[in-house]
Design a protein around this motif. Structure first.
Motif, PDB file in Angstrom:
ATOM      1  N   TRP A 155      -8.280 -58.458  -6.775  1.00 36.02           N
ATOM      2  CA  TRP A 155      -9.705 -58.539  -6.412  1.00 36.02           C
ATOM      3  C   TRP A 155      -9.859 -58.890  -4.926  1.00 36.02           C
ATOM      4  CZ3 TRP A 155     -12.705 -62.665  -4.672  1.00 36.02           C
ATOM      5  CH2 TRP A 155     -14.077 -62.408  -4.602  1.00 36.02           C
ATOM      6  N   LEU A 156      -9.043 -59.825  -4.430  1.00 38.48           N
ATOM      7  CA  LEU A 156      -9.121 -60.192  -3.016  1.00 38.48           C
ATOM      8  C   LEU A 156      -8.860 -58.978  -2.125  1.00 38.48           C
ATOM      9  CD1 LEU A 156      -7.199 -63.589  -3.039  1.00 38.48           C
ATOM     10  CD2 LEU A 156      -9.657 -63.284  -2.666  1.00 38.48           C
ATOM     11  N   ARG A 157      -7.940 -58.125  -2.540  1.00 42.47           N
ATOM     12  CA  ARG A 157      -7.551 -56.965  -1.732  1.00 42.47           C
ATOM     13  C   ARG A 157      -8.494 -55.790  -1.860  1.00 42.47           C
ATOM     14  NH1 ARG A 157      -1.239 -57.595  -2.603  1.00 42.47           N
ATOM     15  NH2 ARG A 157      -0.803 -58.571  -0.595  1.00 42.47           N
ATOM     16  N   THR A 158      -8.991 -55.518  -3.058  1.00 37.89           N
ATOM     17  CA  THR A 158      -9.697 -54.254  -3.283  1.00 37.89           C
ATOM     18  C   THR A 158     -11.030 -54.424  -3.981  1.00 37.89           C
ATOM     19  OG1 THR A 158      -8.615 -53.917  -5.416  1.00 37.89           O
ATOM     20  CG2 THR A 158      -7.506 -53.006  -3.487  1.00 37.89           C
ATOM     21  N   GLY A 159     -11.377 -55.647  -4.350  1.00 39.91           N
ATOM     22  CA  GLY A 159     -12.581 -55.858  -5.134  1.00 39.91           C
ATOM     23  C   GLY A 159     -13.850 -55.793  -4.316  1.00 39.91           C
ATOM     24  N   ASP A 160     -14.938 -55.990  -4.995  1.00 32.36           N
ATOM     25  CA  ASP A 160     -16.257 -55.983  -4.368  1.00 32.36           C
ATOM     26  C   ASP A 160     -16.521 -57.380  -3.813  1.00 32.36           C
ATOM     27  OD1 ASP A 160     -18.765 -55.291  -3.544  1.00 32.36           O
ATOM     28  OD2 ASP A 160     -19.663 -55.446  -5.531  1.00 32.36           O
ATOM     29  N   THR A 161     -15.843 -57.699  -2.715  1.00 29.89           N
ATOM     30  CA  THR A 161     -15.962 -59.022  -2.105  1.00 29.89           C
ATOM     31  C   THR A 161     -17.091 -59.027  -1.081  1.00 29.89           C
ATOM     32  OG1 THR A 161     -14.411 -58.484  -0.337  1.00 29.89           O
ATOM     33  CG2 THR A 161     -13.479 -59.442  -2.347  1.00 29.89           C
ATOM     34  N   PRO A 162     -17.699 -60.193  -0.857  1.00 31.29           N
ATOM     35  CA  PRO A 162     -18.681 -60.280   0.232  1.00 31.29           C
ATOM     36  C   PRO A 162     -17.965 -60.202   1.574  1.00 31.29           C
ATOM     37  CG  PRO A 162     -18.435 -62.398  -0.869  1.00 31.29           C
ATOM     38  CD  PRO A 162     -17.570 -61.426  -1.598  1.00 31.29           C
ATOM     39  N   GLY A 163     -18.690 -59.808   2.596  1.00 34.06           N
ATOM     40  CA  GLY A 163     -18.080 -59.692   3.919  1.00 34.06           C
ATOM     41  C   GLY A 163     -17.195 -58.466   3.999  1.00 34.06           C
ATOM     42  N   ARG A 164     -16.078 -58.615   4.722  1.00 35.18           N
ATOM     43  CA  ARG A 164     -15.140 -57.506   4.905  1.00 35.18           C
ATOM     44  C   ARG A 164     -13.717 -58.059   4.932  1.00 35.18           C
ATOM     45  NH1 ARG A 164     -15.834 -56.767   9.870  1.00 35.18           N
ATOM     46  NH2 ARG A 164     -13.807 -57.530  10.512  1.00 35.18           N
ATOM     47  N   VAL A 165     -12.877 -57.573   4.066  1.00 31.54           N
ATOM     48  CA  VAL A 165     -11.483 -57.997   4.036  1.00 31.54           C
ATOM     49  C   VAL A 165     -10.660 -56.976   4.806  1.00 31.54           C
ATOM     50  CG1 VAL A 165      -9.473 -58.398   2.573  1.00 31.54           C
ATOM     51  CG2 VAL A 165     -11.730 -59.204   1.839  1.00 31.54           C
ATOM     52  N   ASP A 166      -9.962 -57.452   5.852  1.00 35.66           N
ATOM     53  CA  ASP A 166      -9.087 -56.580   6.644  1.00 35.66           C
ATOM     54  C   ASP A 166      -7.651 -56.632   6.155  1.00 35.66           C
ATOM     55  OD1 ASP A 166     -11.228 -55.826   8.230  1.00 35.66           O
ATOM     56  OD2 ASP A 166     -10.832 -57.358   9.739  1.00 35.66           O
ATOM     57  N   GLY A 167      -7.291 -57.692   5.466  1.00 30.54           N
ATOM     58  CA  GLY A 167      -5.934 -57.793   4.967  1.00 30.54           C
ATOM     59  C   GLY A 167      -5.712 -59.108   4.240  1.00 30.54           C
ATOM     60  N   VAL A 168      -4.698 -59.124   3.378  1.00 34.90           N
ATOM     61  CA  VAL A 168      -4.343 -60.317   2.618  1.00 34.90           C
ATOM     62  C   VAL A 168      -2.830 -60.484   2.678  1.00 34.90           C
ATOM     63  CG1 VAL A 168      -4.403 -61.459   0.374  1.00 34.90           C
ATOM     64  CG2 VAL A 168      -6.285 -59.946   1.031  1.00 34.90           C
ATOM     65  N   THR A 169      -2.392 -61.678   3.033  1.00 35.73           N
ATOM     66  CA  THR A 169      -0.982 -62.037   3.005  1.00 35.73           C
ATOM     67  C   THR A 169      -0.804 -63.067   1.906  1.00 35.73           C
ATOM     68  OG1 THR A 169      -0.843 -61.712   5.396  1.00 35.73           O
ATOM     69  CG2 THR A 169       0.931 -62.979   4.358  1.00 35.73           C
ATOM     70  N   GLU A 170       0.248 -62.908   1.086  1.00 37.76           N
ATOM     71  CA  GLU A 170       0.421 -63.859  -0.010  1.00 37.76           C
ATOM     72  C   GLU A 170       1.865 -64.306  -0.133  1.00 37.76           C
ATOM     73  OE1 GLU A 170       2.041 -60.438  -2.276  1.00 37.76           O
ATOM     74  OE2 GLU A 170       0.419 -60.590  -0.842  1.00 37.76           O
ATOM     75  N   ILE A 171       2.027 -65.479  -0.721  1.00 39.69           N
ATOM     76  CA  ILE A 171       3.338 -65.965  -1.129  1.00 39.69           C
ATOM     77  C   ILE A 171       3.217 -66.468  -2.559  1.00 39.69           C
ATOM     78  CG2 ILE A 171       4.208 -66.538   1.184  1.00 39.69           C
ATOM     79  CD1 ILE A 171       3.573 -69.474   0.559  1.00 39.69           C
TER      80      ILE A 171
END
Length: 93
Positions: free
Chosen positions: A63-79
């Motif tokens: 969801w963080l990467r491809t969901g209908d999030t508010p604002g604009r997500v340019d990228g997600v880094t995870e561990i």
């Protein structure tokens, strides 16, 4: 096997001042069985820590990467790591 894990994700983009943390918490609660937090960082990113079943954490990450999030997500880094505990529910910090 759906063991418990700890996901730490750093979300880049226009994600502060748009309700991103609130929507992240709401989505974590909708998925269920997740504890942790979403917090604004001084560099403009949002840090998300979620602990719970791997499947739920993977859904939150998707969801963080491809969901209908508010604002604009340019990228997600995870561990990924083992759960550390110490959370009561899913908080906004």
């Amino acid at each position: 096997m759906n063991e418990n894990v700890r996901l730490t994700a750093w979300v880049r983009g226009h994600v502060q001042g748009v309700g991103f943390r609130w929507f992240t918490r709401a989505n974590a609660l909708r998925i269920g069985d997740l504890i942790g937090f979403a917090s604004n960082l001084s560099d403009g990113r949002v840090q998300v820590v979620a602990e719970g079943p791997r499947q739920g954490c993977e859904l939150l990450l998707e969801w963080l990467r491809t969901g209908d999030t508010p604002g604009r997500v340019d990228g997600v880094t995870e561990i990924w790591d083992r759960p550390k505990g110490g959370y009561e529910g899913f908080e906004i910090r």
